[in-house]
Design a protein around this motif. Structure first.
Motif, PDB file in Angstrom:
ATOM      1  N   PHE A  25       0.752  -1.315  -0.327  1.00 56.29           N
ATOM      2  CA  PHE A  25      -0.028   0.029   0.121  1.00 56.29           C
ATOM      3  C   PHE A  25       0.758   1.169  -0.046  1.00 56.29           C
ATOM      4  O   PHE A  25       0.844   2.168  -1.082  1.00 56.29           O
ATOM      5  CB  PHE A  25      -0.717  -0.041   1.128  1.00 56.29           C
ATOM      6  N   ASP A  26       1.970   1.235   0.686  1.00 54.43           N
ATOM      7  CA  ASP A  26       2.605   2.485   1.012  1.00 54.43           C
ATOM      8  C   ASP A  26       3.871   2.775  -0.302  1.00 54.43           C
ATOM      9  O   ASP A  26       3.493   3.477  -1.273  1.00 54.43           O
ATOM     10  CB  ASP A  26       3.637   2.313   1.916  1.00 54.43           C
ATOM     11  N   ILE A  27       4.107   1.208  -1.215  1.00 48.58           N
ATOM     12  CA  ILE A  27       4.700   1.450  -2.631  1.00 48.58           C
ATOM     13  C   ILE A  27       3.614   2.345  -3.740  1.00 48.58           C
ATOM     14  O   ILE A  27       4.246   2.748  -3.886  1.00 48.58           O
ATOM     15  CB  ILE A  27       4.814   0.536  -2.713  1.00 48.58           C
ATOM     16  N   SER A  28       2.648   2.009  -3.419  1.00 46.64           N
ATOM     17  CA  SER A  28       1.494   2.697  -4.134  1.00 46.64           C
ATOM     18  C   SER A  28       1.188   3.952  -3.743  1.00 46.64           C
ATOM     19  O   SER A  28       1.541   4.858  -5.474  1.00 46.64           O
ATOM     20  CB  SER A  28       0.200   1.472  -4.315  1.00 46.64           C
ATOM     21  N   THR A  53      -5.860  -4.848  -3.410  1.00 47.03           N
ATOM     22  CA  THR A  53      -7.068  -5.323  -2.971  1.00 47.03           C
ATOM     23  C   THR A  53      -7.221  -6.394  -3.705  1.00 47.03           C
ATOM     24  O   THR A  53      -8.235  -6.708  -3.316  1.00 47.03           O
ATOM     25  CB  THR A  53      -7.656  -3.737  -3.969  1.00 47.03           C
ATOM     26  N   GLY A  54      -6.301  -7.324  -3.994  1.00 48.84           N
ATOM     27  CA  GLY A  54      -6.890  -8.023  -5.303  1.00 48.84           C
ATOM     28  C   GLY A  54      -7.772  -8.324  -6.567  1.00 48.84           C
ATOM     29  O   GLY A  54      -8.105  -9.591  -6.756  1.00 48.84           O
ATOM     30  N   HIS A  55      -7.726  -7.255  -6.512  1.00 45.02           N
ATOM     31  CA  HIS A  55      -9.067  -7.044  -7.810  1.00 45.02           C
ATOM     32  C   HIS A  55      -8.686  -5.870  -7.665  1.00 45.02           C
ATOM     33  O   HIS A  55      -7.563  -5.193  -8.367  1.00 45.02           O
ATOM     34  CB  HIS A  55     -10.152  -7.221  -7.347  1.00 45.02           C
ATOM     35  N   GLY A  56      -9.242  -5.393  -9.731  1.00 43.51           N
ATOM     36  CA  GLY A  56      -8.352  -4.217 -10.529  1.00 43.51           C
ATOM     37  C   GLY A  56      -8.341  -3.164  -9.419  1.00 43.51           C
ATOM     38  O   GLY A  56      -9.783  -2.896  -8.753  1.00 43.51           O
ATOM     39  N   PRO A  57      -7.675  -2.196  -9.911  1.00 38.18           N
ATOM     40  CA  PRO A  57      -7.709  -0.464  -8.805  1.00 38.18           C
ATOM     41  C   PRO A  57      -9.074   0.604  -9.776  1.00 38.18           C
ATOM     42  O   PRO A  57      -8.121   0.897  -9.913  1.00 38.18           O
ATOM     43  CB  PRO A  57      -6.495  -0.043  -8.994  1.00 38.18           C
ATOM     44  N   PHE A  58      -9.837  -0.217  -9.637  1.00 39.05           N
ATOM     45  CA  PHE A  58     -11.540   1.086 -10.053  1.00 39.05           C
ATOM     46  C   PHE A  58     -12.666   0.773  -8.984  1.00 39.05           C
ATOM     47  O   PHE A  58     -13.726   0.316 -10.036  1.00 39.05           O
ATOM     48  CB  PHE A  58     -11.740  -0.368 -11.838  1.00 39.05           C
ATOM     49  N   THR A  59     -12.574   0.610  -7.762  1.00 41.12           N
ATOM     50  CA  THR A  59     -12.922   0.300  -6.791  1.00 41.12           C
ATOM     51  C   THR A  59     -14.382   1.629  -6.169  1.00 41.12           C
ATOM     52  O   THR A  59     -15.084   1.979  -5.498  1.00 41.12           O
ATOM     53  CB  THR A  59     -13.904  -0.886  -6.382  1.00 41.12           C
ATOM     54  N   ILE A 117      -8.083  12.650  -1.251  1.00 48.54           N
ATOM     55  CA  ILE A 117      -9.598  11.869  -0.992  1.00 48.54           C
ATOM     56  C   ILE A 117      -8.286  10.344  -0.275  1.00 48.54           C
ATOM     57  O   ILE A 117      -8.344  10.013   0.280  1.00 48.54           O
ATOM     58  CB  ILE A 117     -10.766  12.332  -2.350  1.00 48.54           C
ATOM     59  N   ASP A 118      -9.750   9.809   0.432  1.00 49.03           N
ATOM     60  CA  ASP A 118      -9.898   8.939   1.069  1.00 49.03           C
ATOM     61  C   ASP A 118      -9.396   7.869   0.148  1.00 49.03           C
ATOM     62  O   ASP A 118     -10.520   7.826  -0.958  1.00 49.03           O
ATOM     63  CB  ASP A 118     -10.981   8.489   1.902  1.00 49.03           C
ATOM     64  N   SER A 119      -7.645   7.046   0.382  1.00 50.48           N
ATOM     65  CA  SER A 119      -7.497   5.956  -0.155  1.00 50.48           C
ATOM     66  C   SER A 119      -7.539   4.156   0.429  1.00 50.48           C
ATOM     67  O   SER A 119      -6.045   3.519  -0.079  1.00 50.48           O
ATOM     68  CB  SER A 119      -5.809   6.178  -0.327  1.00 50.48           C
ATOM     69  N   GLU A 120      -8.035   4.519   1.661  1.00 48.67           N
ATOM     70  CA  GLU A 120      -8.465   2.961   2.470  1.00 48.67           C
ATOM     71  C   GLU A 120      -8.435   2.305   1.671  1.00 48.67           C
ATOM     72  O   GLU A 120      -9.832   2.312   0.853  1.00 48.67           O
ATOM     73  CB  GLU A 120      -8.879   3.522   3.751  1.00 48.67           C
TER      74      GLU A 120
END
Length: 305
Positions: free
Chosen positions: A2-5, A99-105, A152-155
């Protein structure tokens, strides 16, 4: 991960800003000393202008016609843009691993993906047409989208039930991201087309080339929008039991598709070019932005995104 992202996202935002500044300085300097180069179309096929790679597309080279690579600040701006795209790709990949899925949610993930789509489209156009001045409009929009994502929130949160279909999630949103990237490039070309007669700047491409880039961008955007709508309808039937519900985001997407349909119909059937065609492309991108941000103001089934 997450930090790398997040680190990669911040790096990409900084690089986009640096690239924009470098482009502005480079084109300003080249405009002061480079002679204006004319561009003329050599042929048409099916109503489509066939472009060459003109000398004005690399205004800092100073080597005359046929020169392919820029120098100075424009060269650095291009390389920073490519590097920003690489960092943004790494950010999305790291996010997908977390997240285990595409980063589109959610809004954060899609804002980053939107910026990625714009950079991909711009880098391709820069490579294909050498029209580097489009960066002066594409990079500010991509940079603003990245700043919005950072604000905005990135959690990372578990997927809501309606989104728990990785295959359709990836296809549906990926086509939207690519469509929006193409729309951004078309918008930039159309805006420069309109201001070209009023700005005495040798670094700007000819109106013929800008018109073609806008058209080519719309040609790419339209099938991606079509796929997005079809895949979204299929997914909606699986998740909610109906293909269409006139949700605000669905309706805005349909309106956007109709605008690009009107543009391509007018272009292909009536060979519609010039200012009116440019205004349609600008309207189309405004509809894209409304489709993305509209759910912040209107309740609906897409309010989670």
């Amino acid at each position: 991960m997450f930090d790398i992202s997040q680190y990669c996202l911040v790096a990409a935002a900084i690089l986009v800003a640096v690239a924009l500044v470098a482009k502005i300085i480079g084109f300003a300097r080249s405009s002061e000393r480079s002679p204006d180069h004319a561009y003329s179309a050599t042929g048409r096929e099916g109503g489509v202008l066939l472009a060459e790679r003109p000398a004005f597309a690399s205004p800092e080279t100073g080597h005359g016609a046929g020169s392919g690579e820029p120098h100075g600040f424009i060269w650095y701006g291009s390389r920073m843009t490519w590097l920003a795209l690489a960092f943004l790709t790494a950010s999305l990949a790291a996010r997908a691993i977390v997240t285990g899925h595409g980063p589109f949610t959610n809004q954060h993930e899609f804002a980053v993906s939107f910026a990625w789509g714009m950079l991909v489209a711009y880098v391709w156009v820069e490579y294909r047409y050498k029209a580097r001045t489009l960066a002066l409009l594409v990079l500010p929009i991509a940079g603003a989208m990245l700043l919005y994502a950072l604000s905005i929130d990135s959690e990372v949160r578990p997927l809501m039930p309606a989104l728990q279909n990785n295959f359709l999630l990836t296809l549906h949103v990926a086509t939207a991201v690519l469509a929006y990237g193409g729309a951004a490039v078309s918008f930039a070309a159309a805006a420069l087309y309109l201001i070209r007669p009023h700005v005495k700047w040798n670094g700007l491409p000819s109106r013929d080339l800008l018109d073609e880039i806008g058209y080519r961008g719309a040609l790419f955007t339209y099938p991606m929008l079509t796929a997005m709508l079809v895949l979204g309808a299929i997914w909606a039937d699986i998740a909610w039991g109906r293909y269409w519900s006139w949700d605000p985001k669905e309706t805005a997407s349909l309106v956007t598709w109709l605008i690009y349909s009107a543009y391509l119909h007018a272009r292909v059937v009536r060979d519609w070019r010039g200012n009116k065609a440019a205004y349609l492309l600008i309207l189309g991108f405004a509809a894209v932005l409304f489709t993305y941000y509209g759910n912040l103001f209107f309740e609906g089934m897409h309010s989670y995104a």
